[in-house]
Design an enzyme around this catalytic site. Structure first.
Site, PDB file in Angstrom:
ATOM      1  N   ASN A 193       2.178   5.696 -10.331  1.00 58.03           N
ATOM      2  CA  ASN A 193       0.873   5.647 -11.008  1.00 58.03           C
ATOM      3  C   ASN A 193      -0.303   5.381 -10.059  1.00 58.03           C
ATOM      4  OD1 ASN A 193      -1.018   4.926 -13.421  1.00 58.03           O
ATOM      5  ND2 ASN A 193      -1.014   3.116 -12.108  1.00 58.03           N
ATOM      6  N   LYS A 198      -4.555  15.754  -7.389  1.00 59.71           N
ATOM      7  CA  LYS A 198      -3.823  15.894  -8.649  1.00 59.71           C
ATOM      8  C   LYS A 198      -3.225  17.303  -8.784  1.00 59.71           C
ATOM      9  CE  LYS A 198      -4.623  11.675 -10.049  1.00 59.71           C
ATOM     10  NZ  LYS A 198      -3.547  10.684 -10.222  1.00 59.71           N
ATOM     11  N   ASP A 221       0.887  -1.164   0.000  1.00 62.39           N
ATOM     12  CA  ASP A 221       0.000   0.000   0.000  1.00 62.39           C
ATOM     13  C   ASP A 221       0.925   1.215   0.000  1.00 62.39           C
ATOM     14  OD1 ASP A 221      -1.398   2.253   0.850  1.00 62.39           O
ATOM     15  OD2 ASP A 221      -2.755   1.100   2.137  1.00 62.39           O
ATOM     16  N   VAL A 222       0.901   1.988  -1.095  1.00 60.06           N
ATOM     17  CA  VAL A 222       1.899   3.063  -1.243  1.00 60.06           C
ATOM     18  C   VAL A 222       1.765   4.164  -0.196  1.00 60.06           C
ATOM     19  CG1 VAL A 222       2.300   2.683  -3.713  1.00 60.06           C
ATOM     20  CG2 VAL A 222       0.488   4.279  -2.986  1.00 60.06           C
ATOM     21  N   TYR A 232     -10.152  14.172  -5.341  1.00 60.61           N
ATOM     22  CA  TYR A 232      -9.320  13.714  -6.457  1.00 60.61           C
ATOM     23  C   TYR A 232      -8.617  14.902  -7.135  1.00 60.61           C
ATOM     24  CZ  TYR A 232      -8.083  11.113 -10.702  1.00 60.61           C
ATOM     25  OH  TYR A 232      -7.408  10.517 -11.733  1.00 60.61           O
TER      26      TYR A 232
HETATM   27  C1  BGC Z   1     -10.207  10.295 -13.912  1.00 60.55           C
HETATM   28  C2  BGC Z   1     -11.302   9.713 -14.771  1.00 60.55           C
HETATM   29  C3  BGC Z   1     -11.868  10.782 -15.701  1.00 60.55           C
HETATM   30  C4  BGC Z   1     -10.758  11.531 -16.418  1.00 60.55           C
HETATM   31  C5  BGC Z   1     -11.283  12.712 -17.234  1.00 60.55           C
HETATM   32  C6  BGC Z   1      -9.183  10.955 -14.795  1.00 60.55           C
HETATM   33  O1  BGC Z   1      -8.105  11.428 -14.038  1.00 60.55           O
HETATM   34  O2  BGC Z   1      -9.626   9.250 -13.121  1.00 60.55           O
HETATM   35  O3  BGC Z   1     -12.337   9.185 -13.957  1.00 60.55           O
HETATM   36  O4  BGC Z   1     -12.721  10.180 -16.662  1.00 60.55           O
HETATM   37  O5  BGC Z   1      -9.813  12.012 -15.493  1.00 60.55           O
HETATM   38  O6  BGC Z   1     -12.207  13.492 -16.535  1.00 60.55           O
END
Ligand code: BGC
Length: 257
Positions: free
Chosen positions: A82, A159, A55-56, A155
């Site tokens: 990744n 990122k 598990d990273v 998310y």
């Molecule tokens: C997400 C996907 C999404 C894509 C474009 C990716 O980073 O994991 O779920 O479809 O971005 O929105």
């Protein structure tokens, strides 16, 4: 070493690196069957690969995995960071658990693996017969390092964080001859976003966001990763390569503005 390589983009990158002649450490966490399938495929095509569970987000597991991989293959030249997850929820309903899990895997995990790899690269130094640098780190980010994403704030925040983690590391490690970059995939057909492309209706809607009118394949990312890891990209440092069919071009503006 490719993290999160038991499925999707990670698995494709692992296979493609194997075809390009790398010995591949296939990291997985929850899916041993996926990882052993990738290992088998690489071996069947004449390459060398082994699966490593970790598990990273757990420092002790990351350390143990890098040690085991070093014992198996002797050294480390390339890390592809990744491993990533989504735990989607409207902001008003998102739990701390959902927030933490995504940040732990996508951002803290990338930090831990990058640090472990960089320490190894610095300790070993350059092996001129393999590369003009001591090592290469590639982050698999997302178009959501720059595109805000309602309903996915954990998310997108992870990122966005990766973007400046990558650039800051690149600034710091360039003088130590470690090459650091990111790939930002757009919509790629993998398990993480299956509902977005699995029916014709969903796919048609998704294509409204993709100027080249094609949902990407994991192979599109894998080819870019192999190039970025290769000596052909030896002067490419500190950048995010968007492999997104134009998703970051504000496609809605094609129709107005
Ligand atoms: C997400 C996907 C999404 C894509 C474009 C990716 O980073 O994991 O779920 O479809 O971005 O929105």
């Amino acid at each position: 070493m490719v993290t999160g390589a038991s499925s999707g983009i990670g698995a494709a990158i692992a296979r493609e690196l194997g075809l390009a002649g790398a010995n591949v450490s296939v990291n997985y966490s929850g899916h041993p069957e996926g990882a052993s399938q990738v290992v088998q495929e690489i071996t069947a095509s004449g390459g060398r690969a082994l699966a490593f569970k970790a598990d990273v987000s757990q420092p002790s597991e990351v350390q143990a995995m890098f040690l085991a991989a070093r014992d198996a293959f002797g050294t480390l030249d390339i890390l592809v960071n990744n491993a990533g997850v989504q735990r989607d929820a409207p902001f008003l309903e998102m739990t701390l658990e959902q927030w933490n899990r995504v940040l732990e895997i996508n951002l803290t995990g990338a930090f831990l693996c990058a640090q472990e790899a960089a320490r190894k690269f610095v300790r070993r130094g350059i092996c001129p017969e393999r590369s003009c640098v001591a090592g290469k780190i590639i982050f698999v980010s997302s178009v959501h390092e720059v595109i805000p994403w309602a309903g996915h704030v954990n998310y997108a925040a992870s990122k966005g964080g990766l973007m400046l983690l990558m650039k800051s590391i690149a600034q710091e490690l360039g003088p130590l001859r470690i090459r650091v970059n990111s790939i930002a995939p757009g919509a790629i057909k993998t398990p993480i976003n299956r509902p977005a492309w699995e029916t014709p209706e969903a796919e048609a809607k998704l294509l409204g966001l993709v100027p080249v009118k094609r949902v990407g394949e994991a192979q599109d990312i894998a080819k870019a990763a192999v190039w970025l890891a290769s000596e052909d990209a030896s002067y490419v440092h500190g950048v995010t390569l968007f492999v997104d069919g134009g998703m970051t071009l504000y496609p809605a503006f094609a129709l107005g503005g």
